[in-house]
Scaffold this active site. Structure first.
Site, PDB file in Angstrom:
ATOM      1  N   TYR A   3      11.190   9.050   1.472  1.00 42.79           N
ATOM      2  CA  TYR A   3      11.008   8.303   0.698  1.00 42.79           C
ATOM      3  C   TYR A   3      11.788   8.625  -0.281  1.00 42.79           C
ATOM      4  O   TYR A   3      12.304   7.589  -1.439  1.00 42.79           O
ATOM      5  CB  TYR A   3      10.137   7.060   0.203  1.00 42.79           C
ATOM      6  CG  TYR A   3       9.121   6.840   1.491  1.00 42.79           C
ATOM      7  CD1 TYR A   3       9.526   5.651   2.247  1.00 42.79           C
ATOM      8  CD2 TYR A   3       8.317   7.145   1.527  1.00 42.79           C
ATOM      9  CE1 TYR A   3       9.308   5.518   3.743  1.00 42.79           C
ATOM     10  CE2 TYR A   3       7.682   7.069   2.823  1.00 42.79           C
ATOM     11  CZ  TYR A   3       7.754   6.149   3.843  1.00 42.79           C
ATOM     12  OH  TYR A   3       7.075   5.238   4.813  1.00 42.79           O
ATOM     13  N   ARG A  46      13.468   4.895  12.478  1.00 39.07           N
ATOM     14  CA  ARG A  46      11.946   5.243  12.250  1.00 39.07           C
ATOM     15  C   ARG A  46      11.114   4.708  14.236  1.00 39.07           C
ATOM     16  O   ARG A  46      11.781   4.366  14.837  1.00 39.07           O
ATOM     17  CB  ARG A  46      11.168   4.985  11.340  1.00 39.07           C
ATOM     18  CG  ARG A  46      12.344   5.094   9.634  1.00 39.07           C
ATOM     19  CD  ARG A  46      11.041   4.768   9.094  1.00 39.07           C
ATOM     20  NE  ARG A  46      10.343   5.883   9.100  1.00 39.07           N
ATOM     21  CZ  ARG A  46       9.629   5.455   7.825  1.00 39.07           C
ATOM     22  NH1 ARG A  46       9.272   4.452   6.800  1.00 39.07           N
ATOM     23  NH2 ARG A  46       7.823   6.541   8.275  1.00 39.07           N
ATOM     24  N   GLU A 106      12.206 -10.347   1.834  1.00 36.96           N
ATOM     25  CA  GLU A 106      11.476  -8.580   2.924  1.00 36.96           C
ATOM     26  C   GLU A 106      12.676  -7.389   2.463  1.00 36.96           C
ATOM     27  O   GLU A 106      13.581  -7.351   2.993  1.00 36.96           O
ATOM     28  CB  GLU A 106      10.819  -8.683   3.964  1.00 36.96           C
ATOM     29  CG  GLU A 106      10.911  -7.583   4.663  1.00 36.96           C
ATOM     30  CD  GLU A 106       9.991  -7.643   5.983  1.00 36.96           C
ATOM     31  OE1 GLU A 106       9.944  -8.950   6.701  1.00 36.96           O
ATOM     32  OE2 GLU A 106      10.314  -6.525   6.596  1.00 36.96           O
ATOM     33  N   HIS A 140      12.508  -2.981   2.576  1.00 36.91           N
ATOM     34  CA  HIS A 140      11.970  -2.185   2.980  1.00 36.91           C
ATOM     35  C   HIS A 140      12.762  -0.492   2.652  1.00 36.91           C
ATOM     36  O   HIS A 140      14.460  -0.538   2.534  1.00 36.91           O
ATOM     37  CB  HIS A 140      12.546  -1.375   4.315  1.00 36.91           C
ATOM     38  CG  HIS A 140      11.302  -2.543   4.721  1.00 36.91           C
ATOM     39  ND1 HIS A 140       9.518  -1.977   4.561  1.00 36.91           N
ATOM     40  CD2 HIS A 140      10.739  -3.175   5.819  1.00 36.91           C
ATOM     41  CE1 HIS A 140       9.000  -3.370   4.768  1.00 36.91           C
ATOM     42  NE2 HIS A 140      10.457  -4.355   5.484  1.00 36.91           N
ATOM     43  N   PRO A 186       0.494  -1.185   0.323  1.00 35.81           N
ATOM     44  CA  PRO A 186      -0.324  -0.133   0.926  1.00 35.81           C
ATOM     45  C   PRO A 186       0.627   1.811   0.210  1.00 35.81           C
ATOM     46  O   PRO A 186       2.043   1.695   0.496  1.00 35.81           O
ATOM     47  CB  PRO A 186      -0.866   0.006   1.293  1.00 35.81           C
ATOM     48  CG  PRO A 186       0.167  -1.174   2.030  1.00 35.81           C
ATOM     49  CD  PRO A 186       0.228  -2.147   0.586  1.00 35.81           C
ATOM     50  N   ASN A 187       0.019   2.419  -0.827  1.00 37.31           N
ATOM     51  CA  ASN A 187       1.164   3.437  -0.580  1.00 37.31           C
ATOM     52  C   ASN A 187       2.278   3.764  -1.523  1.00 37.31           C
ATOM     53  O   ASN A 187       2.618   4.857  -2.122  1.00 37.31           O
ATOM     54  CB  ASN A 187       0.939   4.398   0.604  1.00 37.31           C
ATOM     55  CG  ASN A 187      -0.513   4.243   1.141  1.00 37.31           C
ATOM     56  OD1 ASN A 187      -0.993   4.436   0.764  1.00 37.31           O
ATOM     57  ND2 ASN A 187      -0.283   3.718   2.356  1.00 37.31           N
ATOM     58  N   ASN A 196       8.025  -5.203  -0.889  1.00 39.09           N
ATOM     59  CA  ASN A 196       8.222  -4.067   0.596  1.00 39.09           C
ATOM     60  C   ASN A 196       6.296  -4.221   0.589  1.00 39.09           C
ATOM     61  O   ASN A 196       5.531  -3.892  -0.674  1.00 39.09           O
ATOM     62  CB  ASN A 196       8.429  -2.896  -0.808  1.00 39.09           C
ATOM     63  CG  ASN A 196       8.689  -2.523  -0.062  1.00 39.09           C
ATOM     64  OD1 ASN A 196       7.836  -2.415   1.191  1.00 39.09           O
ATOM     65  ND2 ASN A 196       9.644  -1.575   0.133  1.00 39.09           N
ATOM     66  N   ALA A 256       3.375  -1.005   5.357  1.00 42.25           N
ATOM     67  CA  ALA A 256       2.424  -1.118   6.565  1.00 42.25           C
ATOM     68  C   ALA A 256       1.619  -2.257   6.194  1.00 42.25           C
ATOM     69  O   ALA A 256       2.231  -2.661   8.084  1.00 42.25           O
ATOM     70  CB  ALA A 256       1.087  -0.064   6.204  1.00 42.25           C
ATOM     71  N   ARG A 297       4.763  12.121  -3.066  1.00 40.73           N
ATOM     72  CA  ARG A 297       4.619  12.690  -1.667  1.00 40.73           C
ATOM     73  C   ARG A 297       5.817  12.023  -1.034  1.00 40.73           C
ATOM     74  O   ARG A 297       6.631  11.360  -1.422  1.00 40.73           O
ATOM     75  CB  ARG A 297       3.742  12.037  -0.822  1.00 40.73           C
ATOM     76  CG  ARG A 297       2.492  12.145  -2.539  1.00 40.73           C
ATOM     77  CD  ARG A 297       1.543  13.034  -1.570  1.00 40.73           C
ATOM     78  NE  ARG A 297       0.657  13.046  -2.709  1.00 40.73           N
ATOM     79  CZ  ARG A 297      -0.692  12.439  -2.998  1.00 40.73           C
ATOM     80  NH1 ARG A 297      -0.909  11.993  -2.040  1.00 40.73           N
ATOM     81  NH2 ARG A 297      -1.640  13.108  -3.833  1.00 40.73           N
TER      82      ARG A 297
HETATM   83  O1  CA2 Z   1       9.996   2.240   4.361  1.00 47.35           O
HETATM   84  C1  CA2 Z   1       9.545   1.529   3.360  1.00 47.35           C
HETATM   85  O2  CA2 Z   1       9.703   0.146   2.195  1.00 47.35           O
HETATM   86  C2  CA2 Z   1       7.924   0.933   4.008  1.00 47.35           C
HETATM   87  O3  CA2 Z   1       7.586  -0.023   3.511  1.00 47.35           O
HETATM   88  C3  CA2 Z   1       7.266   2.335   3.460  1.00 47.35           C
HETATM   89  C4  CA2 Z   1       6.089   2.072   3.580  1.00 47.35           C
HETATM   90  C5  CA2 Z   1       6.526   2.312   5.467  1.00 47.35           C
HETATM   91  O4  CA2 Z   1       4.991   1.576   6.367  1.00 47.35           O
HETATM   92  C6  CA2 Z   1       7.276   0.933   5.920  1.00 47.35           C
HETATM   93  O5  CA2 Z   1       6.831   1.031   7.217  1.00 47.35           O
HETATM   94  C7  CA2 Z   1       8.454   1.037   4.971  1.00 47.35           C
HETATM   95  C8  CA2 Z   1       5.455   2.799   3.276  1.00 47.35           C
HETATM   96  C9  CA2 Z   1       5.037   3.337   1.956  1.00 47.35           C
HETATM   97  C10 CA2 Z   1       4.234   4.781   2.146  1.00 47.35           C
HETATM   98  O6  CA2 Z   1       4.274   5.345   0.803  1.00 47.35           O
HETATM   99  C11 CA2 Z   1       4.233   6.642   0.577  1.00 47.35           C
HETATM  100  C12 CA2 Z   1       5.917   6.512  -0.426  1.00 47.35           C
HETATM  101  C13 CA2 Z   1       4.915   8.084  -0.789  1.00 47.35           C
HETATM  102  C14 CA2 Z   1       4.393   9.048   0.317  1.00 47.35           C
HETATM  103  C15 CA2 Z   1       3.643   8.460   1.192  1.00 47.35           C
HETATM  104  C16 CA2 Z   1       3.408   7.319   1.229  1.00 47.35           C
END
Ligand code: CA2
Length: 155
Positions: free
Chosen positions: A23, A107, A98, A100, A10-11, A74, A77, A18
């Protein structure tokens, strides 16, 4: 030739658009291009996918298992919450890495726990988009080594 499913949760479709301070500015499409380039050098086929839906990710994990493919995931969340993804990975028998983008251990506390790490071969985090390439190389090597061990000895 090995096949590797590179699955994004997701996301991650928002990458590069964003929260670039967290990121970075690389988009998911940029990452796919990098992954496909690396796969070519390894001689691996890639299924690169993203979904915001847990059940869809479960379906793809099952598909990877049925094809004898490996997985780089990846899970976003869902990493920290999803028993369904954990069960899918352990049930699929697919070697899974896995990954990230961010260093989840640097974090918030809720990102330190992964439900899928115990059923994965290993975890790579904190290297930005390079985490995908390291994950691909890792799962590819694991698959090549497993295939070598499964072959009857020539001696
Ligand atoms: O660091 C990573 O790759 C994560 O998997 C990214 C997830 C986060 O929940 C994990 O704890 C770590 C979030 C991905 C959301 O990505 C976004 C990118 C741009 C704007 C908002 C969210």
């Amino acid at each position: 030739m090995t096949t590797v499913f590179v699955l994004n949760g997701p996301n991650l479709n928002l990458l590069g658009r964003r929260e670039p301070h967290v990121y970075g500015s690389t988009t998911l499409a940029d990452i796919e291009t990098l992954v496909r380039g690396k796969a070519e050098t390894l001689g691996a086929a890639i299924m690169f996918r993203q979904s915001n839906h847990e059940g869809q990710l479960v379906d793809w994990i099952q598909e990877a298992g049925a094809q004898g493919a490996g997985i780089v995931i990846n899970a976003g969340a869902y990493t920290h919450t999803s028993i369904a993804l954990r069960d899918a990975i352990s049930g699929s028998g697919a070697p899974t890495v896995e990954i990230h983008i961010s260093n989840v251990h640097a974090r918030e506390g809720f990102r330190h726990r992964s439900l899928i790490a115990p059923v994965s071969v290993g975890v790579i985090c904190g290297f930005g988009p390079m985490s995908y390439l390291l994950g691909l190389e890792a799962v590819h090597q694991v698959m090549v080594e497993r295939a070598r061990q499964a072959k009857p000895s020539q001696h």
